[in-house]
Design an enzyme around this catalytic site. Structure first.
Site, PDB file in Angstrom:
ATOM      1  N   CYS A 109       0.818  -1.227   0.000  1.00 17.58           N
ATOM      2  CA  CYS A 109       0.000   0.000   0.000  1.00 17.58           C
ATOM      3  C   CYS A 109       0.847   1.270   0.000  1.00 17.58           C
ATOM      4  O   CYS A 109       0.645   2.163  -0.823  1.00 17.58           O
ATOM      5  CB  CYS A 109      -0.991  -0.018   1.155  1.00 17.58           C
ATOM      6  N   HIS A 128      -2.821   1.667   6.810  1.00 22.18           N
ATOM      7  CA  HIS A 128      -3.145   1.490   5.388  1.00 22.18           C
ATOM      8  C   HIS A 128      -3.309   2.861   4.739  1.00 22.18           C
ATOM      9  O   HIS A 128      -3.777   3.815   5.368  1.00 22.18           O
ATOM     10  CB  HIS A 128      -4.427   0.675   5.218  1.00 22.18           C
ATOM     11  N   HIS A 173      -5.861   1.906  -4.318  1.00 24.93           N
ATOM     12  CA  HIS A 173      -4.976   1.378  -3.272  1.00 24.93           C
ATOM     13  C   HIS A 173      -4.583  -0.054  -3.589  1.00 24.93           C
ATOM     14  O   HIS A 173      -5.206  -0.718  -4.433  1.00 24.93           O
ATOM     15  CB  HIS A 173      -5.650   1.462  -1.895  1.00 24.93           C
TER      16      HIS A 173
END
Length: 355
Positions: free
Chosen positions: A270, A318, A330
């Site tokens: 990520c 994240h 993402h």
């Protein structure tokens, strides 16, 4: 002696034999039943499977982010150590030059019949002895002695710094090894959760995997992934050229796989995706989510613009790139490619605008 002999065992017959067999079979059946209960897989509902997999993916993200951070620190320490070694080598060369000059002076003194005690110290073949007796330098009283004294002090400082760098590097490697073990444990748990996921029906698995939309064209909550992608892409405009380039890079990464620790160009995790996207725009971002959130101007959810970094979970574990209309791009987790998804999919904790 006969009193201590073991009584001879006689085989059971008649009713006694039938009773023994019945008890033995009952015991075996009970043991088998309990063993089966102990080894049976827990019966989880589809919702429980989803929650378990989500939990494990989040734990894996946290472990990977910490590992990435430690890896970056280790690289910095190794670079610092190389710099120290190079500087020590240059200082050693200067010291050798100074000793050569003192050797020439000593040869001249020898031809004149005398070599001063201080010069004898300087010419010692044992470097440790040479430095241990550096107090004699104060009595040398010439240019060479001053130079040697300066180099001696520099070498002492470098020895200390090099020792500190080695210690720090060793600590970081130990920490990195621990994080590798932690990551391996989380991966094992993910495999177990994915095994549970595989027990679901095909429609249930498809519903779970496609939640939030997919970059590979699988159905999302609003229709096909391709339709969602084009609609969002055509509807938003980035506020500046750097953000526009980062968003364009993110769209170009759609469909590429999630891989632990990857920063592109063929796979990403990520924070590796966001770092690579802004690197393509000439902006340097740190490696981890918990440092990227502090790398630019903090913005509220109502102020989001395309190109902003959006962060999720209480541990800031994240990150994605906002592309407008409540959507982000993402790298979700292992097994899920880079994709378009709503920011409402996870607990939002903040956003930053790289500058």
């Amino acid at each position: 002696m006969a009193a201590h002999r073991k009584p001879k065992q006689r085989p059971l017959t008649g009713p006694a034999a039938r009773t023994a067999v019945t008890v033995a079979l009952a015991g075996a059946a009970s043991a088998t039943a309990f063993e089966g209960v102990g080894q049976a897989a827990p019966q989880l509902s589809p919702a429980q499977v989803k929650a378990k997999v989500d939990q494990l993916y989040q734990e894996a993200e946290v472990a990977t982010d910490k590992y990435n951070g430690t890896k970056e620190q280790t690289k910095a320490s190794e670079k610092s150590l190389r710099t120290l070694r190079d500087e020590a080598a240059r200082s050693t060369a200067r010291l050798n030059t100074a000793r050569s000059a003192l050797g020439s002076m000593a040869a001249a003194q020898y031809r004149n019949g005398a070599v001063s005690p201080s010069v004898q110290v300087f010419l010692s073949s044992d470097p440790a002895q040479y430095l241990d007796r550096a107090a004699y330098v104060e009595r040398a009283g010439d240019v060479q002695a001053t130079e040697v004294s300066g180099v001696q002090r520099q070498l002492g400082r470098l020895t200390q710094l090099r020792s500190e760098a080695h210690t720090k590097l060793g600590d970081l490697r130990l920490q990195q090894a621990g994080l590798k073990k932690q990551k391996a444990a989380v991966q094992s748990r993910i495999r177990s959760a994915q095994a549970l996921l595989a027990r679901l029906s095909a429609p249930e698995r498809a519903q779970y995997e496609s939640r939030g939309g997919s970059s590979d064209g699988s159905p999302g909550p609003h229709g096909s992934g391709a339709a969602d992608r084009s609609t969002v892409r055509d509807a938003v405009l980035a506020p500046n050229s750097r953000a526009a380039q980062a968003v364009a890079f993110a769209y170009g990464a759609l469909g590429k796989p999630y891989v632990w620790g990857a920063t592109g160009p063929s796979s990403f995790d990520c924070s590796g995706l966001t770092q690579a996207a802004y690197r393509s725009a000439g902006v340097s971002l740190p490696r981890t989510t918990y440092t990227q959130i502090n790398s630019g101007q903090r913005v509220s959810r109502s102020e989001l613009s395309p190109g902003d970094l959006v962060f999720f979970y209480s541990g800031v574990s994240h990150v994605g790139i906002y592309v407008g209309n409540g959507q982000m791009i993402h790298a979700p987790h292992p097994g899920a490619p880079v994709r378009l998804a709503p920011i409402d999919q996870m607990p939002f904790v903040g956003a930053a605008r790289p500058v």
